[in-house]
Design a protein around this motif. Structure first.
Motif, PDB file in Angstrom:
ATOM      1  N   PRO A  72      -4.554   7.831  -4.335  1.00 62.38           N
ATOM      2  CA  PRO A  72      -4.382   9.276  -4.504  1.00 62.38           C
ATOM      3  C   PRO A  72      -5.190  10.037  -3.440  1.00 62.38           C
ATOM      4  N   VAL A  73      -4.569  11.055  -2.866  1.00 66.49           N
ATOM      5  CA  VAL A  73      -5.212  11.884  -1.840  1.00 66.49           C
ATOM      6  C   VAL A  73      -5.295  13.316  -2.365  1.00 66.49           C
ATOM      7  N   PRO A  74      -6.444  13.711  -2.928  1.00 66.19           N
ATOM      8  CA  PRO A  74      -6.577  15.103  -3.364  1.00 66.19           C
ATOM      9  C   PRO A  74      -6.623  16.035  -2.151  1.00 66.19           C
ATOM     10  N   ALA A  75      -5.985  17.192  -2.298  1.00 65.12           N
ATOM     11  CA  ALA A  75      -5.921  18.130  -1.176  1.00 65.12           C
ATOM     12  C   ALA A  75      -5.865  19.554  -1.702  1.00 65.12           C
ATOM     13  N   ALA A 108      -6.688  17.915   3.391  1.00 65.62           N
ATOM     14  CA  ALA A 108      -7.016  16.730   2.590  1.00 65.62           C
ATOM     15  C   ALA A 108      -8.514  16.732   2.298  1.00 65.62           C
ATOM     16  N   LEU A 109      -8.871  16.403   1.059  1.00 62.84           N
ATOM     17  CA  LEU A 109     -10.270  16.412   0.633  1.00 62.84           C
ATOM     18  C   LEU A 109     -10.876  15.016   0.594  1.00 62.84           C
ATOM     19  N   GLY A 110     -10.108  14.015   0.982  1.00 64.98           N
ATOM     20  CA  GLY A 110     -10.589  12.637   0.948  1.00 64.98           C
ATOM     21  C   GLY A 110      -9.583  11.762   0.223  1.00 64.98           C
ATOM     22  N   ALA A 156      -1.756   6.644  10.061  1.00 61.89           N
ATOM     23  CA  ALA A 156      -3.170   6.410  10.357  1.00 61.89           C
ATOM     24  C   ALA A 156      -3.943   5.948   9.130  1.00 61.89           C
ATOM     25  N   GLY A 157      -3.340   6.050   7.960  1.00 65.12           N
ATOM     26  CA  GLY A 157      -4.002   5.659   6.717  1.00 65.12           C
ATOM     27  C   GLY A 157      -3.389   6.401   5.544  1.00 65.12           C
ATOM     28  N   PRO A 158      -4.021   6.329   4.365  1.00 66.85           N
ATOM     29  CA  PRO A 158      -3.462   6.965   3.166  1.00 66.85           C
ATOM     30  C   PRO A 158      -3.271   8.475   3.291  1.00 66.85           C
ATOM     31  N   VAL A 159      -4.201   9.175   3.923  1.00 74.14           N
ATOM     32  CA  VAL A 159      -4.082  10.634   4.056  1.00 74.14           C
ATOM     33  C   VAL A 159      -2.850  10.984   4.873  1.00 74.14           C
ATOM     34  N   PRO A 162       0.824  -1.219   0.000  1.00 77.68           N
ATOM     35  CA  PRO A 162       0.000   0.000   0.000  1.00 77.68           C
ATOM     36  C   PRO A 162       0.854   1.263   0.000  1.00 77.68           C
ATOM     37  N   ALA A 163       0.422   2.240  -0.780  1.00 81.98           N
ATOM     38  CA  ALA A 163       1.116   3.525  -0.872  1.00 81.98           C
ATOM     39  C   ALA A 163       0.080   4.618  -1.074  1.00 81.98           C
ATOM     40  N   ALA A 164       0.523   5.857  -0.959  1.00 82.26           N
ATOM     41  CA  ALA A 164      -0.382   6.996  -1.147  1.00 82.26           C
ATOM     42  C   ALA A 164       0.397   8.166  -1.727  1.00 82.26           C
ATOM     43  N   VAL A 165      -0.279   8.967  -2.536  1.00 78.28           N
ATOM     44  CA  VAL A 165       0.327  10.185  -3.086  1.00 78.28           C
ATOM     45  C   VAL A 165      -0.573  11.372  -2.786  1.00 78.28           C
ATOM     46  N   LEU A 166       0.047  12.545  -2.636  1.00 78.99           N
ATOM     47  CA  LEU A 166      -0.687  13.774  -2.360  1.00 78.99           C
ATOM     48  C   LEU A 166      -0.863  14.553  -3.657  1.00 78.99           C
TER      49      LEU A 166
END
Length: 197
Positions: free
Chosen positions: A106-109, A88-90, A65-68, A9-13
């Motif tokens: 993806p974390v839109p912000a 963060a918008l979700g 805590a999670g992707p965000v 698992p990974a996440a991008v801003l």
């Protein structure tokens, strides 16, 4: 590309904001000319996605805590931005990135209070910059790439703004966001952008 059996698992801003001094020169645009998105150029010495333009981000660590949380933490580590100014918008649905065996959220912000950004670790990132969204949307700056992997050709959207080529995962995410927001202008999908340029 299809995910592997056990992707990490990974996440991008995906951080949108308002440019302070630079505006797009594009006048016929569905967005404000000062709307921008934060991108970075990865070091050419990295094993995965070397030299590519990308969003800040990385693996989700056990203490996140999670992707965000992971996306913002990685953005701070890579660009030095102040997380207090980021809203963060979700999250968007995760996308498989088979080449590096990740499942990326993806974390839109929104950048409420932009702060200076720099490439914090030049072993990972060589440049951090903001690109006007109107420039990305302009049909003259859009096309497709063809990438051969495992004997199969994968076509995907791409953007070229000046000397910045955005392709692969980052371009796919931007393309999907722009389409979902009805910002996309008609563009020539058959125009091929050479990855070697």
């Amino acid at each position: 590309m299809p995910p592997s059996a056990d992707p990490r698992p990974a996440a991008v801003l995906v951080l949108f904001g308002v440019l302070d001094a630079v505006r797009s020169r594009v006048t016929d645009t569905p967005v404000a000319r000062d709307l921008d998105v934060l991108l970075l150029r990865r070091a050419s010495t990295l094993t995965d996605h070397a030299g590519q333009v990308a969003f800040p981000g990385g693996r989700i660590d056990p203490h996140d805590a999670g992707p965000v949380d992971a996306a913002i933490r990685e953005a701070v580590e890579e660009t030095g931005l102040d997380p207090a100014g980021v809203e963060a918008l979700g999250t968007l649905p995760p996308l498989a990135l088979a080449v590096s065996n990740h499942l990326v959220t993806p974390v839109p912000a929104w950048w409420l209070r932009p702060t200076p950004v720099v490439a914090v670790d030049h072993g990972e990132t060589v440049d951090v910059f903001r690109v006007p969204v109107a420039d990305l949307l302009h049909p003259d700056n859009r096309g497709s790439t063809a990438h051969v992997r495992a004997g199969r050709t994968w076509r995907a959207p791409a953007f070229v703004v000046g000397d910045v080529l955005v392709w692969g995962f980052t371009a796919i995410v931007l393309d999907r966001i722009f389409a979902a927001l009805a910002w996309t202008l008609p563009w020539e999908e058959h125009r091929l952008i050479d990855l070697a340029s």
